[in-house]
Design a protein around this motif. Structure first.
Motif, PDB file in Angstrom:
ATOM      1  N   ALA A  50       0.830  -1.207   0.000  1.00  0.00           N
ATOM      2  CA  ALA A  50       0.000   0.000   0.000  1.00  0.00           C
ATOM      3  C   ALA A  50       0.868   1.261   0.000  1.00  0.00           C
ATOM      4  O   ALA A  50       0.513   2.269  -0.624  1.00  0.00           O
ATOM      5  N   ILE A  51       2.007   1.203   0.695  1.00  0.00           N
ATOM      6  CA  ILE A  51       2.895   2.360   0.717  1.00  0.00           C
ATOM      7  C   ILE A  51       3.477   2.618  -0.669  1.00  0.00           C
ATOM      8  O   ILE A  51       3.542   3.762  -1.138  1.00  0.00           O
ATOM      9  N   THR A  52       3.872   1.543  -1.343  1.00  0.00           N
ATOM     10  CA  THR A  52       4.416   1.690  -2.697  1.00  0.00           C
ATOM     11  C   THR A  52       3.365   2.219  -3.657  1.00  0.00           C
ATOM     12  O   THR A  52       3.639   3.119  -4.475  1.00  0.00           O
ATOM     13  N   GLU A  53       2.151   1.697  -3.575  1.00  0.00           N
ATOM     14  CA  GLU A  53       1.082   2.156  -4.465  1.00  0.00           C
ATOM     15  C   GLU A  53       0.732   3.613  -4.205  1.00  0.00           C
ATOM     16  O   GLU A  53       0.477   4.380  -5.146  1.00  0.00           O
ATOM     17  N   ALA A  54       0.760   4.028  -2.950  1.00  0.00           N
ATOM     18  CA  ALA A  54       0.475   5.427  -2.635  1.00  0.00           C
ATOM     19  C   ALA A  54       1.549   6.344  -3.205  1.00  0.00           C
ATOM     20  O   ALA A  54       1.252   7.435  -3.719  1.00  0.00           O
ATOM     21  N   ALA A  55       2.810   5.914  -3.140  1.00  0.00           N
ATOM     22  CA  ALA A  55       3.889   6.727  -3.691  1.00  0.00           C
ATOM     23  C   ALA A  55       3.792   6.819  -5.210  1.00  0.00           C
ATOM     24  O   ALA A  55       4.042   7.880  -5.791  1.00  0.00           O
ATOM     25  N   ILE A  56       3.396   5.726  -5.856  1.00  0.00           N
ATOM     26  CA  ILE A  56       3.246   5.743  -7.313  1.00  0.00           C
ATOM     27  C   ILE A  56       2.094   6.656  -7.714  1.00  0.00           C
ATOM     28  O   ILE A  56       2.183   7.408  -8.699  1.00  0.00           O
ATOM     29  N   ILE A  57       1.019   6.613  -6.958  1.00  0.00           N
ATOM     30  CA  ILE A  57      -0.118   7.492  -7.257  1.00  0.00           C
ATOM     31  C   ILE A  57       0.282   8.963  -7.119  1.00  0.00           C
ATOM     32  O   ILE A  57      -0.164   9.827  -7.888  1.00  0.00           O
ATOM     33  N   GLY A  68       2.962  10.154  -7.968  1.00  0.00           N
ATOM     34  CA  GLY A  68       3.848  10.498  -9.064  1.00  0.00           C
ATOM     35  C   GLY A  68       5.300  10.142  -8.877  1.00  0.00           C
ATOM     36  O   GLY A  68       6.160  10.602  -9.642  1.00  0.00           O
ATOM     37  N   ALA A  69       5.625   9.303  -7.889  1.00  0.00           N
ATOM     38  CA  ALA A  69       7.012   8.917  -7.652  1.00  0.00           C
ATOM     39  C   ALA A  69       7.458   7.878  -8.676  1.00  0.00           C
ATOM     40  O   ALA A  69       6.721   6.943  -8.998  1.00  0.00           O
ATOM     41  N   ALA A  70       8.654   8.035  -9.183  1.00  0.00           N
ATOM     42  CA  ALA A  70       9.238   7.071 -10.102  1.00  0.00           C
ATOM     43  C   ALA A  70       9.708   5.848  -9.320  1.00  0.00           C
ATOM     44  O   ALA A  70       9.872   5.908  -8.099  1.00  0.00           O
ATOM     45  N   PRO A  71       9.923   4.700 -10.016  1.00  0.00           N
ATOM     46  CA  PRO A  71      10.381   3.501  -9.302  1.00  0.00           C
ATOM     47  C   PRO A  71      11.656   3.730  -8.491  1.00  0.00           C
ATOM     48  O   PRO A  71      11.805   3.207  -7.391  1.00  0.00           O
ATOM     49  N   ARG A  72      12.591   4.518  -9.038  1.00  0.00           N
ATOM     50  CA  ARG A  72      13.812   4.797  -8.300  1.00  0.00           C
ATOM     51  C   ARG A  72      13.515   5.593  -7.035  1.00  0.00           C
ATOM     52  O   ARG A  72      14.105   5.340  -5.969  1.00  0.00           O
TER      53      ARG A  72
END
Length: 273
Positions: free
Chosen positions: A165-172, A174-178
């Motif tokens: 959930a933390i990763t998905e929130a960061a992607i939403i 606008g965070a890049a994979p790096r």
């Protein structure tokens, strides 16, 4: 019920007796080495007191200044390169799905299963053809490869159990994979990363065979190699041998004590989850 209550203190007492016995068996070699290290190195010396001069004498006679410097150079190189490559590799295998990921991951695991003795001799001849023998690349390179194999497996296990959930929130957001890796997941994975650092440093510092083969001239002789040669020259002087052994083991103990809290957290993290 009354009988079980009466036997409970006996069982607890037996458990403590067994644990105390195991602790004594485990600590006795350490206590004996410390007693030798601080004991008199000559029969004419005062048997009482702490003979700290043993450490200075062993340091000078064994030329441990150069050996310790070589060990620090090799260990720091292996730790930095291995961790810097293992974290993103483990993150990729643990959170991403791409073509050939399974085969590539098992290729990493193959690096853990192959023993060092099976590849060291042909690797030596290959590096000699490249004129890399007696260099940091020859001594640290094989250990980097082994550490990356384990580190990738270690970090993959952590990232697979991390909260998505933390990763998905960061992607939403606008965070890049790096950015997700280094700014979001890496701080959370600090116990696992520091545990990996301690393990790799300990294995690299204690490595004996690779520096022995890859540095035949002794120009990059590490502390464990220096300790072995020193013991061969001072077979009967147990005080100097004990002081040298304590000196060589001290950096690993200090690193573990410094990162003890994170090390224990990283080792128990998977069991708790």
């Amino acid at each position: 019920m009354a009988r079980s209550r009466n036997t409970a203190p006996v069982e607890v007492g037996l458990n403590y007796v067994v644990l105390l016995g195991m602790a004594l068996v485990s600590l006795w070699p350490i206590v004996s080495i410390l007693a030798q290290a601080f004991g008199p190195s000559d029969a004419s010396m005062d048997p009482g007191g702490l003979h700290l001069e043993n450490f200075a004498l062993a340091w000078d006679q064994g030329q441990f200044s150069s050996y310790m410097l070589n060990s620090v150079l090799v260990s720091v190189t292996v730790v930095l390169v291995s961790v810097a490559l293992s974290v993103p590799a483990g993150y990729a295998f643990g959170t991403m799905t791409f073509r050939g990921s399974t085969v590539l991951f098992y290729l990493f695991l193959f690096g853990i299963m192959v023993p060092t003795e099976a590849i060291l001799v042909p690797l030596f001849f290959d590096l000699r053809q490249l004129h890399l023998v007696n260099t940091v690349v020859a001594v640290a390179g094989p250990q980097v490869a082994q550490s990356i194999a384990f580190g990738t497996y270690w970090m993959r296990t952590h990232f697979r159990s991390a909260d998505r959930a933390i990763t998905e929130a960061a992607i939403i957001d606008g965070a890049a994979p790096r950015q997700v890796l280094w700014r979001v997941q890496a701080p959370i994975a600090r116990p696992a990363i520091l545990t990996l650092v301690v393990l790799i440093f300990m294995w690299t510092w204690n490595e004996f065979l690779i520096p022995l083969v890859m540095s035949p001239t002794g120009s990059l002789r590490t502390a464990p190699l220096g300790l072995a040669f020193f013991q061969g020259q001072h077979v009967t002087n147990y005080a100097l041998m004990g002081a040298a052994a304590v000196t060589v083991a001290a950096p690993v103990v200090l690193v573990y004590l410094f990162a003890q809290r994170y090390f224990i957290a990283g080792m128990t993290e998977g069991a708790v989850k």
